[in-house]
Structures are given as C-alpha cells and as structure tokens.
Design a protein around this motif. Structure first.
Motif, mmCIF file in Angstrom:
data_model
loop_
_atom_site.group_PDB
_atom_site.id
_atom_site.type_symbol
_atom_site.label_atom_id
_atom_site.label_comp_id
_atom_site.label_asym_id
_atom_site.label_seq_id
_atom_site.Cartn_x
_atom_site.Cartn_y
_atom_site.Cartn_z
ATOM 1 N N GLY A 104 0.811 -1.220 0.000
ATOM 2 C CA GLY A 104 0.000 0.000 0.000
ATOM 3 C C GLY A 104 0.839 1.262 0.000
ATOM 4 O O GLY A 104 2.054 1.240 0.220
ATOM 5 N N GLY A 105 0.138 2.361 -0.254
ATOM 6 C CA GLY A 105 0.817 3.642 -0.454
ATOM 7 C C GLY A 105 1.505 4.200 0.783
ATOM 8 O O GLY A 105 2.546 4.844 0.677
ATOM 9 N N GLU B 258 4.734 2.545 1.296
ATOM 10 C CA GLU B 258 5.590 2.950 0.161
ATOM 11 C C GLU B 258 6.256 4.306 0.473
ATOM 12 O O GLU B 258 7.455 4.478 0.336
ATOM 13 N N LYS C 100 11.195 1.703 -7.774
ATOM 14 C CA LYS C 100 9.875 1.793 -8.398
ATOM 15 C C LYS C 100 9.845 2.831 -9.514
ATOM 16 O O LYS C 100 9.074 2.691 -10.466
ATOM 17 N N SER D 266 -2.168 -2.507 -8.690
ATOM 18 C CA SER D 266 -2.941 -2.210 -7.470
ATOM 19 C C SER D 266 -2.994 -3.423 -6.577
ATOM 20 O O SER D 266 -2.940 -4.542 -7.067
ATOM 21 N N ARG D 267 -3.187 -3.181 -5.293
ATOM 22 C CA ARG D 267 -3.559 -4.282 -4.423
ATOM 23 C C ARG D 267 -4.836 -4.899 -4.982
ATOM 24 O O ARG D 267 -5.655 -4.199 -5.568
ATOM 25 N N LYS E 139 -10.419 -1.172 -5.968
ATOM 26 C CA LYS E 139 -9.558 -0.864 -7.123
ATOM 27 C C LYS E 139 -10.202 -1.378 -8.422
ATOM 28 O O LYS E 139 -9.657 -1.207 -9.498
ATOM 29 N N GLY F 252 -0.260 -6.861 -8.950
ATOM 30 C CA GLY F 252 -0.396 -6.364 -7.582
ATOM 31 C C GLY F 252 -0.251 -7.478 -6.564
ATOM 32 O O GLY F 252 -0.312 -8.663 -6.897
ATOM 33 N N GLY F 253 -0.058 -7.073 -5.363
ATOM 34 C CA GLY F 253 0.029 -8.038 -4.281
ATOM 35 C C GLY F 253 -1.024 -7.673 -3.270
ATOM 36 O O GLY F 253 -2.105 -7.200 -3.612
ATOM 37 N N ILE G 252 7.542 -3.814 -11.075
ATOM 38 C CA ILE G 252 6.403 -2.903 -11.287
ATOM 39 C C ILE G 252 6.854 -1.723 -12.149
ATOM 40 O O ILE G 252 6.169 -1.320 -13.098
ATOM 41 N N GLY H 217 -3.945 7.654 -4.555
ATOM 42 C CA GLY H 217 -3.670 6.915 -5.788
ATOM 43 C C GLY H 217 -2.257 7.163 -6.278
ATOM 44 O O GLY H 217 -2.038 7.756 -7.338
ATOM 45 N N LEU H 218 -1.299 6.689 -5.496
ATOM 46 C CA LEU H 218 0.112 6.915 -5.848
ATOM 47 C C LEU H 218 0.482 6.309 -7.203
ATOM 48 O O LEU H 218 1.379 6.803 -7.881
ATOM 49 N N THR H 219 -0.228 5.228 -7.553
ATOM 50 C CA THR H 219 0.111 4.553 -8.815
ATOM 51 C C THR H 219 -0.095 5.493 -10.008
ATOM 52 O O THR H 219 0.568 5.343 -11.030
ATOM 53 N N GLU I 72 3.010 7.528 -10.200
ATOM 54 C CA GLU I 72 4.116 6.685 -10.688
ATOM 55 C C GLU I 72 4.068 6.550 -12.201
ATOM 56 O O GLU I 72 5.088 6.621 -12.885
HETATM 57 N N1 UDP Z 1 2.211 -1.478 -4.996
HETATM 58 C C1 UDP Z 1 3.248 -2.380 -4.943
HETATM 59 N N2 UDP Z 1 2.982 -3.677 -5.173
HETATM 60 C C2 UDP Z 1 1.745 -4.102 -5.465
HETATM 61 C C3 UDP Z 1 0.671 -3.184 -5.528
HETATM 62 C C4 UDP Z 1 0.946 -1.846 -5.272
HETATM 63 O O1 UDP Z 1 4.410 -2.027 -4.694
HETATM 64 O O2 UDP Z 1 1.571 -5.296 -5.652
HETATM 65 C C5 UDP Z 1 2.513 -0.080 -4.712
HETATM 66 C C6 UDP Z 1 2.180 0.870 -5.827
HETATM 67 O O3 UDP Z 1 3.227 0.902 -6.772
HETATM 68 C C7 UDP Z 1 2.021 2.168 -5.034
HETATM 69 C C8 UDP Z 1 1.395 1.705 -3.739
HETATM 70 O O4 UDP Z 1 1.747 0.325 -3.599
HETATM 71 O O5 UDP Z 1 3.271 2.727 -4.760
HETATM 72 C C9 UDP Z 1 -0.112 1.811 -3.754
HETATM 73 O O6 UDP Z 1 -0.472 3.102 -3.395
HETATM 74 P P1 UDP Z 1 -1.859 3.715 -3.831
HETATM 75 O O7 UDP Z 1 -1.946 5.060 -3.214
HETATM 76 O O8 UDP Z 1 -2.004 3.663 -5.318
HETATM 77 O O9 UDP Z 1 -2.960 2.715 -3.239
HETATM 78 P P2 UDP Z 1 -3.217 2.038 -1.798
HETATM 79 O O10 UDP Z 1 -2.737 0.630 -1.942
HETATM 80 O O11 UDP Z 1 -2.461 2.812 -0.774
HETATM 81 O O12 UDP Z 1 -4.688 2.104 -1.659
#
Ligand code: UDP
Length: 407
Positions: free
Chosen positions: A41-42, A45, A194, A223-224, A229, A253-254, A292, A312-314, A317
């Motif tokens: 999650g963000g 991160e 990343k 995304s997770r 999502k 995503g994970g 990623i 929405g960090l993605t 990115e």
């Molecule tokens: N991310 C990751 N691996 C994954 C899924 C997401 O490293 O399998 C990262 C993604 O690149 C981003 C962050 O987790 O940096 C997700 O942040 P975002 O604000 O988009 O969503 P959140 O998961 O916090 O709701």
C-alpha cells in the motif's frame, strides 16, 4: 538508499538547500511514525522512502507498525470502507476489539518522542489522553472521507479531535473538526527502484519473464487486489476494447499485511480472466519494485479504475514515466490528472474502454498527455516537496520559544 544530495539533478540545488535549512531547525525534535504495516500500500511505500531521507537530513525519526492479526485488520478494513462511504456497520464488539488492540499496542510501543505521527485509522486510538509535557500528536489521514458512514465517523472523530493537528491529502477530504487541519499531498520518490530510469533490456526481461508480448499494446493496472480498485471492471473495459484491437491486459499487484481480502479478490479476477491468454494476472511479492517499474514503463496505457481512492500513488508513478493514464475521477486522482491535458478522467467501464481505444489509436496524443503528466508530478508530487511540507508542519506545532534553538 540514496543520500538526499543525489536528488539535486532531479529537483535542483535550491530545493535541497532549503531542505537542509529547515531540517536544521527540526533536528532536535524526535519524531515517531506509527502505521499499520511496513509492507504493501501507499503509506508503507512513502514511509519506506521518506524515513531514510529524513535521517540523512539529520532528523531523528523512527517508524513503528501495529502488532495485530487478521481479526483486527478485518475490522479496520471495514472502517476503511465505511470512511470511503460504503454501507458497512460495525458491532459494538468490533469497536471494543479495535480499542483493545490499540490499547495493547499503546502499552508496548514507547511513545516518548516529541511528535507522534499516527497514520490512518488503524492506530488512531493510540493517542495518549495525558499527552505528556511538550508531546505533540499528529494524525495523518490517507483516506478520502468526504462522505463517510456516520457511525464510524462519529467514533473516529472523538479521537481525531484529540490530536494537535490532522493532515489530509486533498482539500476535498477535509471535514469540520475542532483541531487544525493541514493539507499535504503524498508523493513519489523519483530515485526509488519503483520509479528510477530503467534501460530497455531490463524492461524487456520482465516482459519475457511473464510471457508478455512487447509488440502488442499493453494495458496495465498496478494495485492491491481490492474491490475498491475494481479489477473486475478493468477486465470488462479490456474486453470491450479487445473486440476491436488485439491487446493485452496486465493486472499486477500483491496485498498488504493489513488487507485481509487480497486472495478472495485475486481469485475472482483470475476466474473472470478465465482462459484469455492475453490477460496477465500477476500476484507479485512485496518489494517487486523493479518489476512494477518495468511493467509500467512497458505499458501503452495505464489504468487506475478505482471505485474509491485515497490519493492513488500509482497514478503519479505512471505519469512520472510519461505514460498516458486513464483513471477514475475519485479521491485524490483529480489532483493528479487534468482531464485531456495530463491524462484522462473517466466514470464508467464503457468510458474507460472508449479512452483506451482512443489512446492506443492516437499515440501522439497519448504521448502528449504523458509528457504533461510528468511535468505536473515534477512540480507537485516528488518526495522532496513532501519532506519539506512535513518539516514545516513539525515546526509549526511549536511556539518559537518551545523549539529547540532557532539560531
Ligand atoms: N504497490 C506495490 N505492489 C503491489 C501493488 C501496489 O508495490 O503489488 C505499490 C504501488 O506501486 C504504489 C502503492 O503500492 O506505490 C499503492 O499506493 P496507492 O496510493 O495507489 O494505493 P493504496 O494501496 O495505498 O490504496
């Protein structure tokens, strides 16, 4: 981790000089961050990138996470969804268990720093009623709770108002509260695995590893695996496009240790993808940052089709990588995308499909959107700006006379 000086070529010397200047005023203040997980999650991160950089600036900063299990995180996921406006309700037993885990952690964690910086609702009840002399409490909200479910909001509000200030990601998230509210947008680290530049060989090797064809358009969402999502909506949009254009879909995503629904959502996505060999559902381990990065860079179009979103960090990115992004106009996404200028904002599955088709067929336009997007991120959403905002916020919590030595 790169030292802060290595950011000079990206953000300029003046930005780094100013950071040192402010850091010098904060260096005698001990800051402790507390959130719910070190992984996924963000929030994790950002903290994982920011803490080492703050340390390099001479700040005394630490990061702890809650000790809790699935039962707690199932409850906090409900709270998260309720803040996003979903109709969920919590039983009094669930509220009690939430408080019990917070209390246990409160006893375990030493909160003897000058500023305790609590992130999101999970650890919100850690706040010590008797704050101790000079101790300041900050609450950071990464969720869009402009239309929260009322019971949950009333429950959390009691705690929020105990904090010295609350920090939100977007103006629209702010609420009527009896405590100071501060706006600080999240950010990305341009030099992290990343987001750093990759050469084509590295990108191609990731595509090869997963059997993705680099000569066919690639639509990606990172995304997770979380209903909010909308991975199933992404598959629907892809199917509408696939009728006209031979393309591929990557859902990468994970999970996060504080998100108990990952496997369930992943299975649904896998079932929905069925036997389509052009859909790649990649369940990636934590720390798959380089992969990623490569997948984002290899993509023709990037989606963030969230039903609700924090920031929405993605999106940031992808824009940093000059990619055309199609994203839902929810949460903090409109702060990142000006429609038809630095990306595309959509509201529906059909709208998303329409724009995927357009951007694949108009590569020049898509490229322009990506270029504008990168500039917007460079000006607003890099980690150096967020560190600066945080340091100034820390300073602002004190009166001049309280602060160590202002020189
Ligand atoms: N991310 C990751 N691996 C994954 C899924 C997401 O490293 O399998 C990262 C993604 O690149 C981003 C962050 O987790 O940096 C997700 O942040 P975002 O604000 O988009 O969503 P959140 O998961 O916090 O709701």
């Amino acid at each position: 981790m790169k030292p802060i000086k290595e950011y000079i070529p990206v953000v300029g010397k003046q930005v780094i000089d100013e950071l040192y200047l402010v850091a010098d005023k904060v260096k005698n203040i001990k800051v402790q961050n507390i959130n719910s997980t070190h992984s996924g999650g963000g929030v994790a991160e950002i903290l994982s990138r920011m803490i080492p950089l703050m340390k390099d600036l001479g700040i005394s900063v630490s990061w702890d996470s809650l000790e809790a299990g699935d039962k707690f995180f199932t409850i906090t996921k409900k709270i998260h969804n309720a803040l996003h406006g979903l109709e969920v309700s919590l039983t009094s037993k669930e509220y009690d268990y939430f408080l019990e885990i917070n209390e246990k952690n409160q006893k375990k964690l030493s909160t003897d720093s000058d500023i305790v910086y609590v992130h999101d609702p999970q650890p919100i009840a850690l706040i010590d009623k008797d704050k101790g002399q000079g101790k300041k409490w900050l609450w950071r909200c990464h969720v869009d709770f402009s239309k929260p479910q009322q019971d949950v909001w009333n429950f959390l509000k009691k705690f929020i108002q105990n904090y010295d200030a609350s920090v939100f990601s977007a103006p629209a998230f702010a609420r009527k509260l009896n405590c100071r509210q501060v706006l600080v947008s999240p950010s990305i680290d341009p030099l992290s695995d990343k987001n750093k530049r990759l050469d084509q060989r590295e990108i191609d090797s990731v595509l090869e590893k997963y059997g993705i064809d680099k000569d066919k358009p690639i639509i990606t969402q990172v995304s997770r695996f979380d209903y909010l999502k909308d991975p199933l909506g992404v598959i629907k949009s892809y199917r509408l496009v696939k009728k006209y254009i031979d393309c591929q879909l990557v859902l990468a995503g994970g999970g996060a240790t504080d998100d108990p629904n990952t496997i369930e959502v992943l299975k649904e996505a896998e079932n929905s993808a069925a036997l389509d060999k052009d859909i790649f559902i990649l369940h990636l381990p934590a720390q798959s940052h380089l992969e990623i990065n490569a997948l984002q860079r290899a993509s023709t179009v990037i989606l963030q089709k969230s039903l609700r979103e924090g920031f929405g960090l993605t999106v940031c990115e992808a824009l940093w990588k000059e990619k055309p992004v199609i994203a839902s106009a929810v949460g903090g996404i409109p702060l990142q995308i000006a429609h038809k200028y630095s990306g595309i904002l959509t509201y529906t599955t059909e709208g998303t499909a329409y724009w995927i088709k357009q951007l694949i067929q108009e590569p020049e336009y898509a490229k322009r959107l990506g270029a504008h997007g990168r500039r917007h991120v460079a000006n607003n959403f890099l980690i150096t700006r967020q560190i600066q905002d945080y340091l100034l916020l820390f300073l602002s919590l004190y009166n001049q006379s309280d602060i160590v030595d202002l020189g």
